[in-house]
Design a protein around this motif. Sequence first.
Motif, PDB file in Angstrom:
ATOM      1  N   SER A  64       0.831  -1.214   0.000  1.00  0.00           N
ATOM      2  CA  SER A  64       0.000   0.000   0.000  1.00  0.00           C
ATOM      3  C   SER A  64       0.863   1.261   0.000  1.00  0.00           C
ATOM      4  O   SER A  64       0.539   2.250  -0.669  1.00  0.00           O
ATOM      5  CB  SER A  64      -0.942  -0.001   1.206  1.00  0.00           C
ATOM      6  OG  SER A  64      -0.188  -0.061   2.408  1.00  0.00           O
ATOM      7  N   HIS A  67       2.290   1.666  -3.477  1.00  0.00           N
ATOM      8  CA  HIS A  67       1.251   2.139  -4.390  1.00  0.00           C
ATOM      9  C   HIS A  67       1.035   3.649  -4.218  1.00  0.00           C
ATOM     10  O   HIS A  67       0.907   4.381  -5.205  1.00  0.00           O
ATOM     11  CB  HIS A  67      -0.053   1.380  -4.134  1.00  0.00           C
ATOM     12  CG  HIS A  67      -1.166   1.800  -5.024  1.00  0.00           C
ATOM     13  ND1 HIS A  67      -1.170   1.566  -6.375  1.00  0.00           N
ATOM     14  CD2 HIS A  67      -2.327   2.475  -4.767  1.00  0.00           C
ATOM     15  CE1 HIS A  67      -2.268   2.058  -6.912  1.00  0.00           C
ATOM     16  NE2 HIS A  67      -2.994   2.613  -5.949  1.00  0.00           N
ATOM     17  N   ALA A  68       1.006   4.119  -2.970  1.00  0.00           N
ATOM     18  CA  ALA A  68       0.828   5.555  -2.720  1.00  0.00           C
ATOM     19  C   ALA A  68       2.017   6.352  -3.236  1.00  0.00           C
ATOM     20  O   ALA A  68       1.847   7.444  -3.800  1.00  0.00           O
ATOM     21  CB  ALA A  68       0.637   5.803  -1.230  1.00  0.00           C
ATOM     22  N   GLN A  70       4.001   5.561  -5.750  1.00  0.00           N
ATOM     23  CA  GLN A  70       3.943   5.613  -7.216  1.00  0.00           C
ATOM     24  C   GLN A  70       2.827   6.539  -7.691  1.00  0.00           C
ATOM     25  O   GLN A  70       2.977   7.247  -8.686  1.00  0.00           O
ATOM     26  CB  GLN A  70       3.750   4.225  -7.795  1.00  0.00           C
ATOM     27  CG  GLN A  70       3.759   4.250  -9.310  1.00  0.00           C
ATOM     28  CD  GLN A  70       3.989   2.900  -9.903  1.00  0.00           C
ATOM     29  OE1 GLN A  70       4.056   1.915  -9.205  1.00  0.00           O
ATOM     30  NE2 GLN A  70       4.094   2.870 -11.215  1.00  0.00           N
ATOM     31  N   LYS A  71       1.708   6.548  -6.984  1.00  0.00           N
ATOM     32  CA  LYS A  71       0.603   7.433  -7.349  1.00  0.00           C
ATOM     33  C   LYS A  71       1.017   8.896  -7.226  1.00  0.00           C
ATOM     34  O   LYS A  71       0.725   9.722  -8.096  1.00  0.00           O
ATOM     35  CB  LYS A  71      -0.595   7.137  -6.440  1.00  0.00           C
ATOM     36  CG  LYS A  71      -1.918   7.362  -7.048  1.00  0.00           C
ATOM     37  CD  LYS A  71      -2.993   6.814  -6.118  1.00  0.00           C
ATOM     38  CE  LYS A  71      -4.349   7.051  -6.701  1.00  0.00           C
ATOM     39  NZ  LYS A  71      -5.409   6.635  -5.809  1.00  0.00           N
ATOM     40  N   ASN A  72       1.684   9.246  -6.118  1.00  0.00           N
ATOM     41  CA  ASN A  72       2.169  10.619  -5.936  1.00  0.00           C
ATOM     42  C   ASN A  72       3.214  10.985  -6.983  1.00  0.00           C
ATOM     43  O   ASN A  72       3.265  12.123  -7.448  1.00  0.00           O
ATOM     44  CB  ASN A  72       2.743  10.802  -4.530  1.00  0.00           C
ATOM     45  CG  ASN A  72       1.674  10.845  -3.474  1.00  0.00           C
ATOM     46  OD1 ASN A  72       0.515  11.120  -3.769  1.00  0.00           O
ATOM     47  ND2 ASN A  72       2.065  10.561  -2.243  1.00  0.00           N
ATOM     48  N   TYR A  73       4.036  10.033  -7.341  1.00  0.00           N
ATOM     49  CA  TYR A  73       5.056  10.282  -8.364  1.00  0.00           C
ATOM     50  C   TYR A  73       4.401  10.592  -9.710  1.00  0.00           C
ATOM     51  O   TYR A  73       4.769  11.543 -10.398  1.00  0.00           O
ATOM     52  CB  TYR A  73       5.972   9.073  -8.479  1.00  0.00           C
ATOM     53  CG  TYR A  73       7.012   9.185  -9.566  1.00  0.00           C
ATOM     54  CD1 TYR A  73       8.106  10.017  -9.418  1.00  0.00           C
ATOM     55  CD2 TYR A  73       6.899   8.459 -10.744  1.00  0.00           C
ATOM     56  CE1 TYR A  73       9.061  10.123 -10.407  1.00  0.00           C
ATOM     57  CE2 TYR A  73       7.836   8.551 -11.735  1.00  0.00           C
ATOM     58  CZ  TYR A  73       8.923   9.385 -11.568  1.00  0.00           C
ATOM     59  OH  TYR A  73       9.857   9.493 -12.549  1.00  0.00           O
ATOM     60  N   ALA A  74       3.419   9.783 -10.103  1.00  0.00           N
ATOM     61  CA  ALA A  74       2.725  10.018 -11.373  1.00  0.00           C
ATOM     62  C   ALA A  74       1.944  11.324 -11.333  1.00  0.00           C
ATOM     63  O   ALA A  74       1.870  12.051 -12.329  1.00  0.00           O
ATOM     64  CB  ALA A  74       1.796   8.848 -11.677  1.00  0.00           C
ATOM     65  N   LYS A  75       1.378  11.650 -10.170  1.00  0.00           N
ATOM     66  CA  LYS A  75       0.601  12.891 -10.042  1.00  0.00           C
ATOM     67  C   LYS A  75       1.499  14.121 -10.139  1.00  0.00           C
ATOM     68  O   LYS A  75       1.068  15.180 -10.592  1.00  0.00           O
ATOM     69  CB  LYS A  75      -0.128  12.887  -8.694  1.00  0.00           C
ATOM     70  CG  LYS A  75      -1.114  14.015  -8.517  1.00  0.00           C
ATOM     71  CD  LYS A  75      -1.874  13.834  -7.212  1.00  0.00           C
ATOM     72  CE  LYS A  75      -1.708  15.099  -6.416  1.00  0.00           C
ATOM     73  NZ  LYS A  75      -2.277  15.026  -5.096  1.00  0.00           N
TER      74      LYS A  75
END
Length: 95
Positions: A64, A67-68, A70-75
């Motif tokens: 988890s 995942h967070a 990577q999500k912040n990186y893409a954002k």
Amino acid sequence: MKTIQTLIRASLCAAASLTLAGCLTSTPHWDETFGSSVSQLKEMQTLNPNAGMNTDPVAGVDGSTAHAIQKNYAKSFTTPPPPINVFAVGLPVSN
């Protein structure tokens, strides 16, 4: 008359030089070493060439959290942070 003979000799020498230059080839040496510099640089930049053989999983980050991250990186690419005023850096903030 002498000038014409000199021009004819010079043009014949030039034609013979161009004809013989067409027979000279240096590509076999170039062909046998083609790509070796890229391979050498790739080997020099590889830290562990046998890293693909390691079946031990990486420890330290749970799913988890990863995942967070990577999500912040893409954002960060879709909504970049607001620009910083470089002229105000180091100055005291007045309210």
